[in-house]
Design a protein around this motif. Structure first.
Motif, PDB file in Angstrom:
ATOM      1  N   PHE A  14       0.834  -1.205   0.000  1.00 48.74           N
ATOM      2  CA  PHE A  14       0.000   0.000   0.000  1.00 48.74           C
ATOM      3  C   PHE A  14       0.869   1.256   0.000  1.00 48.74           C
ATOM      4  O   PHE A  14       0.652   2.173  -0.815  1.00 48.74           O
ATOM      5  CB  PHE A  14      -0.929  -0.018   1.216  1.00 48.74           C
ATOM      6  CG  PHE A  14      -1.650   1.279   1.433  1.00 48.74           C
ATOM      7  CD1 PHE A  14      -2.770   1.595   0.678  1.00 48.74           C
ATOM      8  CD2 PHE A  14      -1.214   2.189   2.389  1.00 48.74           C
ATOM      9  CE1 PHE A  14      -3.440   2.796   0.867  1.00 48.74           C
ATOM     10  CE2 PHE A  14      -1.872   3.382   2.592  1.00 48.74           C
ATOM     11  CZ  PHE A  14      -2.988   3.693   1.820  1.00 48.74           C
ATOM     12  N   TRP A  15       1.824   1.330   0.907  1.00 50.22           N
ATOM     13  CA  TRP A  15       2.659   2.528   0.982  1.00 50.22           C
ATOM     14  C   TRP A  15       3.559   2.673  -0.249  1.00 50.22           C
ATOM     15  O   TRP A  15       3.818   3.799  -0.701  1.00 50.22           O
ATOM     16  CB  TRP A  15       3.506   2.494   2.255  1.00 50.22           C
ATOM     17  CG  TRP A  15       2.694   2.753   3.484  1.00 50.22           C
ATOM     18  CD1 TRP A  15       2.377   1.880   4.480  1.00 50.22           C
ATOM     19  CD2 TRP A  15       2.052   3.992   3.827  1.00 50.22           C
ATOM     20  NE1 TRP A  15       1.597   2.485   5.434  1.00 50.22           N
ATOM     21  CE2 TRP A  15       1.384   3.795   5.067  1.00 50.22           C
ATOM     22  CE3 TRP A  15       1.985   5.251   3.232  1.00 50.22           C
ATOM     23  CZ2 TRP A  15       0.669   4.794   5.701  1.00 50.22           C
ATOM     24  CZ3 TRP A  15       1.275   6.260   3.872  1.00 50.22           C
ATOM     25  CH2 TRP A  15       0.616   6.031   5.087  1.00 50.22           C
ATOM     26  N   TYR A  16       4.008   1.552  -0.808  1.00 51.43           N
ATOM     27  CA  TYR A  16       4.803   1.635  -2.032  1.00 51.43           C
ATOM     28  C   TYR A  16       3.963   2.187  -3.183  1.00 51.43           C
ATOM     29  O   TYR A  16       4.418   3.052  -3.948  1.00 51.43           O
ATOM     30  CB  TYR A  16       5.336   0.253  -2.388  1.00 51.43           C
ATOM     31  CG  TYR A  16       6.103   0.218  -3.689  1.00 51.43           C
ATOM     32  CD1 TYR A  16       7.428   0.644  -3.753  1.00 51.43           C
ATOM     33  CD2 TYR A  16       5.490  -0.238  -4.862  1.00 51.43           C
ATOM     34  CE1 TYR A  16       8.126   0.609  -4.947  1.00 51.43           C
ATOM     35  CE2 TYR A  16       6.181  -0.271  -6.061  1.00 51.43           C
ATOM     36  CZ  TYR A  16       7.502   0.154  -6.095  1.00 51.43           C
ATOM     37  OH  TYR A  16       8.182   0.127  -7.282  1.00 51.43           O
ATOM     38  N   SER A  17       2.716   1.706  -3.309  1.00 50.49           N
ATOM     39  CA  SER A  17       1.831   2.218  -4.358  1.00 50.49           C
ATOM     40  C   SER A  17       1.495   3.681  -4.127  1.00 50.49           C
ATOM     41  O   SER A  17       1.434   4.478  -5.084  1.00 50.49           O
ATOM     42  CB  SER A  17       0.543   1.382  -4.397  1.00 50.49           C
ATOM     43  OG  SER A  17       0.830   0.025  -4.644  1.00 50.49           O
ATOM     44  N   PHE A  18       1.269   4.059  -2.855  1.00 47.10           N
ATOM     45  CA  PHE A  18       0.953   5.448  -2.541  1.00 47.10           C
ATOM     46  C   PHE A  18       2.117   6.371  -2.905  1.00 47.10           C
ATOM     47  O   PHE A  18       1.925   7.421  -3.552  1.00 47.10           O
ATOM     48  CB  PHE A  18       0.623   5.559  -1.051  1.00 47.10           C
ATOM     49  CG  PHE A  18       0.291   6.950  -0.600  1.00 47.10           C
ATOM     50  CD1 PHE A  18      -0.934   7.517  -0.904  1.00 47.10           C
ATOM     51  CD2 PHE A  18       1.209   7.687   0.130  1.00 47.10           C
ATOM     52  CE1 PHE A  18      -1.245   8.805  -0.493  1.00 47.10           C
ATOM     53  CE2 PHE A  18       0.915   8.966   0.550  1.00 47.10           C
ATOM     54  CZ  PHE A  18      -0.318   9.533   0.239  1.00 47.10           C
ATOM     55  N   LEU A  19       3.320   5.993  -2.522  1.00 50.76           N
ATOM     56  CA  LEU A  19       4.487   6.799  -2.862  1.00 50.76           C
ATOM     57  C   LEU A  19       4.740   6.818  -4.367  1.00 50.76           C
ATOM     58  O   LEU A  19       5.182   7.839  -4.921  1.00 50.76           O
ATOM     59  CB  LEU A  19       5.716   6.265  -2.128  1.00 50.76           C
ATOM     60  CG  LEU A  19       5.689   6.397  -0.596  1.00 50.76           C
ATOM     61  CD1 LEU A  19       6.910   5.721   0.008  1.00 50.76           C
ATOM     62  CD2 LEU A  19       5.638   7.870  -0.183  1.00 50.76           C
ATOM     63  N   GLU A  20       4.444   5.702  -5.040  1.00 45.91           N
ATOM     64  CA  GLU A  20       4.615   5.657  -6.487  1.00 45.91           C
ATOM     65  C   GLU A  20       3.650   6.621  -7.180  1.00 45.91           C
ATOM     66  O   GLU A  20       4.029   7.332  -8.125  1.00 45.91           O
ATOM     67  CB  GLU A  20       4.385   4.238  -6.991  1.00 45.91           C
ATOM     68  CG  GLU A  20       4.693   4.048  -8.472  1.00 45.91           C
ATOM     69  CD  GLU A  20       4.497   2.619  -8.908  1.00 45.91           C
ATOM     70  OE1 GLU A  20       5.071   2.235  -9.946  1.00 45.91           O
ATOM     71  OE2 GLU A  20       3.769   1.885  -8.225  1.00 45.91           O
ATOM     72  N   CYS A  21       2.399   6.670  -6.691  1.00 46.69           N
ATOM     73  CA  CYS A  21       1.423   7.621  -7.266  1.00 46.69           C
ATOM     74  C   CYS A  21       1.864   9.060  -7.035  1.00 46.69           C
ATOM     75  O   CYS A  21       1.763   9.907  -7.933  1.00 46.69           O
ATOM     76  CB  CYS A  21       0.041   7.377  -6.645  1.00 46.69           C
ATOM     77  SG  CYS A  21      -0.723   5.826  -7.120  1.00 46.69           S
ATOM     78  N   ILE A  22       2.343   9.351  -5.836  1.00 47.45           N
ATOM     79  CA  ILE A  22       2.836  10.705  -5.553  1.00 47.45           C
ATOM     80  C   ILE A  22       4.004  11.047  -6.473  1.00 47.45           C
ATOM     81  O   ILE A  22       4.110  12.164  -7.002  1.00 47.45           O
ATOM     82  CB  ILE A  22       3.240  10.824  -4.079  1.00 47.45           C
ATOM     83  CG1 ILE A  22       1.995  10.721  -3.186  1.00 47.45           C
ATOM     84  CG2 ILE A  22       3.973  12.132  -3.817  1.00 47.45           C
ATOM     85  CD1 ILE A  22       2.307  10.795  -1.716  1.00 47.45           C
ATOM     86  N   VAL A  75       2.643  11.785 -10.046  1.00 46.13           N
ATOM     87  CA  VAL A  75       2.005  13.112 -10.096  1.00 46.13           C
ATOM     88  C   VAL A  75       3.065  14.201  -9.999  1.00 46.13           C
ATOM     89  O   VAL A  75       3.016  15.224 -10.721  1.00 46.13           O
ATOM     90  CB  VAL A  75       0.981  13.240  -8.953  1.00 46.13           C
ATOM     91  CG1 VAL A  75       0.442  14.670  -8.884  1.00 46.13           C
ATOM     92  CG2 VAL A  75      -0.165  12.259  -9.156  1.00 46.13           C
ATOM     93  N   GLY A  76       4.057  14.012  -9.120  1.00 45.65           N
ATOM     94  CA  GLY A  76       5.123  15.007  -8.994  1.00 45.65           C
ATOM     95  C   GLY A  76       5.930  15.152 -10.277  1.00 45.65           C
ATOM     96  O   GLY A  76       6.294  16.270 -10.678  1.00 45.65           O
ATOM     97  N   MET A  77       6.231  14.015 -10.929  1.00 48.47           N
ATOM     98  CA  MET A  77       6.974  14.073 -12.191  1.00 48.47           C
ATOM     99  C   MET A  77       6.160  14.772 -13.275  1.00 48.47           C
ATOM    100  O   MET A  77       6.706  15.545 -14.077  1.00 48.47           O
ATOM    101  CB  MET A  77       7.353  12.665 -12.638  1.00 48.47           C
ATOM    102  CG  MET A  77       8.423  12.007 -11.782  1.00 48.47           C
ATOM    103  SD  MET A  77       8.841  10.360 -12.352  1.00 48.47           S
ATOM    104  CE  MET A  77       9.482  10.737 -13.991  1.00 48.47           C
ATOM    105  N   ALA A  78       4.839  14.519 -13.323  1.00 53.14           N
ATOM    106  CA  ALA A  78       3.994  15.189 -14.317  1.00 53.14           C
ATOM    107  C   ALA A  78       3.980  16.702 -14.083  1.00 53.14           C
ATOM    108  O   ALA A  78       4.105  17.497 -15.036  1.00 53.14           O
ATOM    109  CB  ALA A  78       2.582  14.619 -14.252  1.00 53.14           C
ATOM    110  N   CYS A  79       3.832  17.099 -12.839  1.00 49.41           N
ATOM    111  CA  CYS A  79       3.845  18.542 -12.532  1.00 49.41           C
ATOM    112  C   CYS A  79       5.201  19.164 -12.861  1.00 49.41           C
ATOM    113  O   CYS A  79       5.275  20.286 -13.401  1.00 49.41           O
ATOM    114  CB  CYS A  79       3.510  18.763 -11.057  1.00 49.41           C
ATOM    115  SG  CYS A  79       1.823  18.285 -10.595  1.00 49.41           S
TER     116      CYS A  79
END
Length: 214
Positions: A180-188, A191-195
């Motif tokens: 869960f935390w790995y997926s959460f950090l991966e999503c962040i 999103v950070g890379m896109a921004c």
């Protein structure tokens, strides 16, 4: 009638022997860096002491333990043990201590399931005349003690599978939390890379005050 009386006498004998056995099955949480002790009273020499424990959860499922006799002499100990099943003979009358130490852990508490049993070693003598009861009581008594041994074996197996179930559940829960935390950090991160890409592109096309249409 004689057969019934013999059977009843043998059954009473076995039950009276079983009543001399007492045990305490407990589950306790041992905080990090602490030591907890439990005690069993032995009022007769040569009694049998059964000691079983299993770490149900916490860290790598291991703990330190030691057993001391009434003279405060260590008669059994272990380091970083996951579980154990021991039978000892009490050579001294008094209070025996069973201690668990969680010193190796600084954060995680350990959940320990343990069982302390004190049982008299000799059997009681058969009441009545040996010529009348010896044949029937011996057979029935042996059958009852065999059943008692089989039930104890089944109980140990249930405790073993219960321990395996708890450890497996703890591993699955830990793996689920990590995923869960790995997926959460991966999503962040995505999103950070896109921004960051949008910001870099805007900066690139707006530099030096010149604007380009894309």
């Amino acid at each position: 009638m004689k057969l019934r009386q013999a059977a009843f006498a043998a059954l009473s004998l076995a039950i009276s022997h079983v009543q001399r056995t007492y045990a305490s099955a407990l589950t306790t949480a041992i905080p990090a860096g602490q030591k907890m002790c439990f005690y069993a009273e032995v009022d007769k020499e040569k009694e049998k002491i059964g000691f079983y424990f299993a770490v149900q959860s916490g860290g790598t499922f291991d703990i330190d333990f030691e057993v001391r006799d009434p003279r405060d002499v260590v008669i059994l100990d272990g380091k970083q043990e996951r579980q154990g099943d021991y039978i000892m003979t009490a050579n001294h009358i008094g209070e025996y201590s069973f201690c668990f130490e969680n010193d190796m852990s600084t954060i995680t508490e350990k959940l320990v399931d343990f069982d302390i049993m004190v049982e008299s070693e000799p059997r009681k003598e058969t009441p009545g005349k040996p010529s009348q009861l010896s044949e029937h009581t011996s057979a029935l008594e042996e059958s009852i003690f065999k059943l008692n041994g089989m039930l104890s074996s089944i109980e140990r197996s249930q405790k073993y599978f219960h321990t395996r179930e708890n450890r497996g559940f703890s591993i699955v829960k830990s793996t689920h939390d990590r995923i869960f935390w790995y997926s959460f950090l991966e999503c962040i991160g995505i999103v950070g890379m896109a921004c960051a890409q949008v910001y870099v592109l805007q900066t690139f096309f707006n530099r030096t005050g010149r604007k380009y249409k894309v």
